[in-house]
Design a protein around this motif. Structure first.
Motif, PDB file in Angstrom:
ATOM      1  N   ALA A 149       0.832  -1.204   0.000  1.00  0.00           N
ATOM      2  CA  ALA A 149       0.000   0.000   0.000  1.00  0.00           C
ATOM      3  C   ALA A 149       0.864   1.251   0.000  1.00  0.00           C
ATOM      4  CB  ALA A 149      -0.947  -0.003   1.198  1.00  0.00           C
ATOM      5  N   GLN A 150       1.902   1.267   0.814  1.00  0.00           N
ATOM      6  CA  GLN A 150       2.798   2.422   0.857  1.00  0.00           C
ATOM      7  C   GLN A 150       3.433   2.648  -0.505  1.00  0.00           C
ATOM      8  OE1 GLN A 150       6.002   2.173   3.702  1.00  0.00           O
ATOM      9  NE2 GLN A 150       6.343   4.382   3.626  1.00  0.00           N
ATOM     10  N   ALA A 151       3.884   1.575  -1.143  1.00  0.00           N
ATOM     11  CA  ALA A 151       4.503   1.699  -2.468  1.00  0.00           C
ATOM     12  C   ALA A 151       3.521   2.210  -3.511  1.00  0.00           C
ATOM     13  CB  ALA A 151       5.076   0.349  -2.903  1.00  0.00           C
ATOM     14  N   LEU A 152       2.246   1.903  -3.317  1.00  0.00           N
ATOM     15  CA  LEU A 152       1.208   2.346  -4.254  1.00  0.00           C
ATOM     16  C   LEU A 152       0.613   3.707  -3.898  1.00  0.00           C
ATOM     17  CD1 LEU A 152      -0.643  -1.077  -4.594  1.00  0.00           C
ATOM     18  CD2 LEU A 152       0.611   0.103  -6.424  1.00  0.00           C
ATOM     19  N   GLY A 153       1.069   4.304  -2.793  1.00  0.00           N
ATOM     20  CA  GLY A 153       0.533   5.591  -2.371  1.00  0.00           C
ATOM     21  C   GLY A 153      -0.833   5.493  -1.730  1.00  0.00           C
ATOM     22  N   LEU A 154      -1.090   4.387  -1.036  1.00  0.00           N
ATOM     23  CA  LEU A 154      -2.379   4.181  -0.377  1.00  0.00           C
ATOM     24  C   LEU A 154      -2.192   4.128   1.125  1.00  0.00           C
ATOM     25  CD1 LEU A 154      -3.641   1.199  -2.590  1.00  0.00           C
ATOM     26  CD2 LEU A 154      -4.334   3.594  -2.801  1.00  0.00           C
ATOM     27  N   ALA A 155      -3.164   4.644   1.861  1.00  0.00           N
ATOM     28  CA  ALA A 155      -3.230   4.441   3.309  1.00  0.00           C
ATOM     29  C   ALA A 155      -4.046   3.181   3.546  1.00  0.00           C
ATOM     30  CB  ALA A 155      -3.882   5.642   3.982  1.00  0.00           C
ATOM     31  N   LEU A 156      -3.787   2.489   4.662  1.00  0.00           N
ATOM     32  CA  LEU A 156      -4.395   1.183   4.864  1.00  0.00           C
ATOM     33  C   LEU A 156      -4.974   1.042   6.260  1.00  0.00           C
ATOM     34  CD1 LEU A 156      -4.480  -1.511   3.158  1.00  0.00           C
ATOM     35  CD2 LEU A 156      -2.642  -2.276   4.646  1.00  0.00           C
ATOM     36  N   ASP A 157      -6.205   0.548   6.320  1.00  0.00           N
ATOM     37  CA  ASP A 157      -6.802   0.054   7.557  1.00  0.00           C
ATOM     38  C   ASP A 157      -6.956  -1.443   7.369  1.00  0.00           C
ATOM     39  OD1 ASP A 157      -7.108   2.601   8.719  1.00  0.00           O
ATOM     40  OD2 ASP A 157      -9.001   2.901   7.676  1.00  0.00           O
ATOM     41  N   PHE A 158      -6.579  -2.227   8.365  1.00  0.00           N
ATOM     42  CA  PHE A 158      -6.589  -3.685   8.252  1.00  0.00           C
ATOM     43  C   PHE A 158      -7.335  -4.232   9.449  1.00  0.00           C
ATOM     44  CE2 PHE A 158      -4.919  -7.962   8.171  1.00  0.00           C
ATOM     45  CZ  PHE A 158      -4.599  -8.204   6.837  1.00  0.00           C
ATOM     46  N   ALA A 159      -8.325  -5.093   9.206  1.00  0.00           N
ATOM     47  CA  ALA A 159      -9.146  -5.601  10.307  1.00  0.00           C
ATOM     48  C   ALA A 159      -9.586  -7.028  10.027  1.00  0.00           C
ATOM     49  CB  ALA A 159     -10.367  -4.710  10.506  1.00  0.00           C
ATOM     50  N   GLN A 160      -9.876  -7.745  11.099  1.00  0.00           N
ATOM     51  CA  GLN A 160     -10.409  -9.100  11.021  1.00  0.00           C
ATOM     52  C   GLN A 160     -11.444  -9.267  12.110  1.00  0.00           C
ATOM     53  OE1 GLN A 160     -10.024 -11.922  13.372  1.00  0.00           O
ATOM     54  NE2 GLN A 160     -11.199 -13.213  11.997  1.00  0.00           N
ATOM     55  N   SER A 161     -12.508 -10.006  11.789  1.00  0.00           N
ATOM     56  CA  SER A 161     -13.498 -10.364  12.802  1.00  0.00           C
ATOM     57  C   SER A 161     -14.122 -11.695  12.455  1.00  0.00           C
ATOM     58  CB  SER A 161     -14.587  -9.297  12.911  1.00  0.00           C
ATOM     59  OG  SER A 161     -15.545  -9.689  13.885  1.00  0.00           O
ATOM     60  N   ASN A 162     -14.476 -12.423  13.497  1.00  0.00           N
ATOM     61  CA  ASN A 162     -15.234 -13.653  13.332  1.00  0.00           C
ATOM     62  C   ASN A 162     -16.728 -13.397  13.384  1.00  0.00           C
ATOM     63  OD1 ASN A 162     -12.944 -15.381  13.171  1.00  0.00           O
ATOM     64  ND2 ASN A 162     -12.688 -15.180  15.366  1.00  0.00           N
ATOM     65  N   ALA A 163     -17.117 -12.164  13.658  1.00  0.00           N
ATOM     66  CA  ALA A 163     -18.524 -11.809  13.833  1.00  0.00           C
ATOM     67  C   ALA A 163     -19.057 -11.047  12.622  1.00  0.00           C
ATOM     68  CB  ALA A 163     -18.702 -10.975  15.091  1.00  0.00           C
ATOM     69  N   GLU A 164     -20.109 -11.558  12.043  1.00  0.00           N
ATOM     70  CA  GLU A 164     -20.694 -10.942  10.846  1.00  0.00           C
ATOM     71  C   GLU A 164     -21.075  -9.483  11.090  1.00  0.00           C
ATOM     72  OE1 GLU A 164     -23.942 -12.345   7.547  1.00  0.00           O
ATOM     73  OE2 GLU A 164     -24.463 -12.625   9.658  1.00  0.00           O
ATOM     74  N   HIS A 165     -21.704  -9.194  12.231  1.00  0.00           N
ATOM     75  CA  HIS A 165     -22.143  -7.819  12.478  1.00  0.00           C
ATOM     76  C   HIS A 165     -20.965  -6.851  12.586  1.00  0.00           C
ATOM     77  CE1 HIS A 165     -21.348  -8.938  16.683  1.00  0.00           C
ATOM     78  NE2 HIS A 165     -21.244  -7.639  16.911  1.00  0.00           N
ATOM     79  N   GLU A 166     -19.822  -7.318  13.085  1.00  0.00           N
ATOM     80  CA  GLU A 166     -18.650  -6.445  13.161  1.00  0.00           C
ATOM     81  C   GLU A 166     -18.103  -6.134  11.772  1.00  0.00           C
ATOM     82  OE1 GLU A 166     -15.840  -8.111  15.924  1.00  0.00           O
ATOM     83  OE2 GLU A 166     -17.248  -7.924  17.598  1.00  0.00           O
ATOM     84  N   LEU A 167     -18.128  -7.112  10.878  1.00  0.00           N
ATOM     85  CA  LEU A 167     -17.703  -6.866   9.494  1.00  0.00           C
ATOM     86  C   LEU A 167     -18.627  -5.856   8.832  1.00  0.00           C
ATOM     87  CD1 LEU A 167     -16.942 -10.571   8.539  1.00  0.00           C
ATOM     88  CD2 LEU A 167     -15.257  -8.784   9.038  1.00  0.00           C
ATOM     89  N   ILE A 168     -19.920  -6.001   9.058  1.00  0.00           N
ATOM     90  CA  ILE A 168     -20.908  -5.070   8.501  1.00  0.00           C
ATOM     91  C   ILE A 168     -20.681  -3.671   9.064  1.00  0.00           C
ATOM     92  CG2 ILE A 168     -23.371  -4.500   8.469  1.00  0.00           C
ATOM     93  CD1 ILE A 168     -23.814  -7.618   8.338  1.00  0.00           C
ATOM     94  N   ASP A 169     -20.447  -3.567  10.367  1.00  0.00           N
ATOM     95  CA  ASP A 169     -20.177  -2.256  10.970  1.00  0.00           C
ATOM     96  C   ASP A 169     -18.941  -1.606  10.363  1.00  0.00           C
ATOM     97  OD1 ASP A 169     -22.396  -2.484  12.621  1.00  0.00           O
ATOM     98  OD2 ASP A 169     -21.244  -3.095  14.394  1.00  0.00           O
TER      99      ASP A 169
END
Length: 146
Positions: free
Chosen positions: A40-60
């Motif tokens: 992402a840095q090489a491409l000029g992008l900022a990045l947020d990275f997340a993981q969840s086992n809960a469907e509602h958290e992914l939706i949020d």
């Protein structure tokens, strides 16, 4: 303004490197995050990275990305094949969406051949292992450049 990308990971991906490495590879989710941050840095992008086992958290996270991100890279894992709710959330997001799968879901069990997320995705990358995330970021960068 630097474009921001949300990389979102679904259930069981927190076990990468330990869960079925013959299918999903030996790299951990932390390894993938580090590679994504470098790409992402090489491409000029900022990045947020997340993981969840809960469907509602992914939706949020998808809902929040409507205000904070210009693109989403998503590996919905098992929710790929079951979650109309994640599809509905992605349909509210106006930027590019790239779907990623570590394994080639089309060479696996028949129930994995159907992806609800693909109905919204601008691109789908499957079967490239951890490299698929970096390819997804490259595609996002190209889509954002127009």
């Amino acid at each position: 303004m630097t474009p921001r990308v949300l990389v979102l990971n679904g259930p069981n991906l927190n076990l990468l490197g330990r869960r079925r490495p013959e299918i999903y590879g030996a790299r951990t989710l932390a390894d993938i995050e580090a590679a994504c941050r470098a790409r992402a840095q090489a491409l000029g992008l900022a990045l947020d990275f997340a993981q969840s086992n809960a469907e509602h958290e992914l939706i949020d996270r998808i809902h929040a990305a409507r205000e904070t991100a210009q693109a989403i890279v998503i590996n919905p894992a098992a929710y790929t094949h079951t979650s109309i709710a994640i599809l509905d959330a992605l349909e509210t997001f106006e930027g590019p969406v790239v779907e990623v799968h570590l394994s080639n879901i089309h060479k696996r069990e028949p129930f994995r051949h159907r992806s609800y997320v693909s109905l919204r995705a601008d691109a789908v990358i499957a079967g490239c292992g951890a490299q698929g995330y970096e390819l997804a970021l490259e595609r996002v960068a190209a889509l954002l450049r127009g």
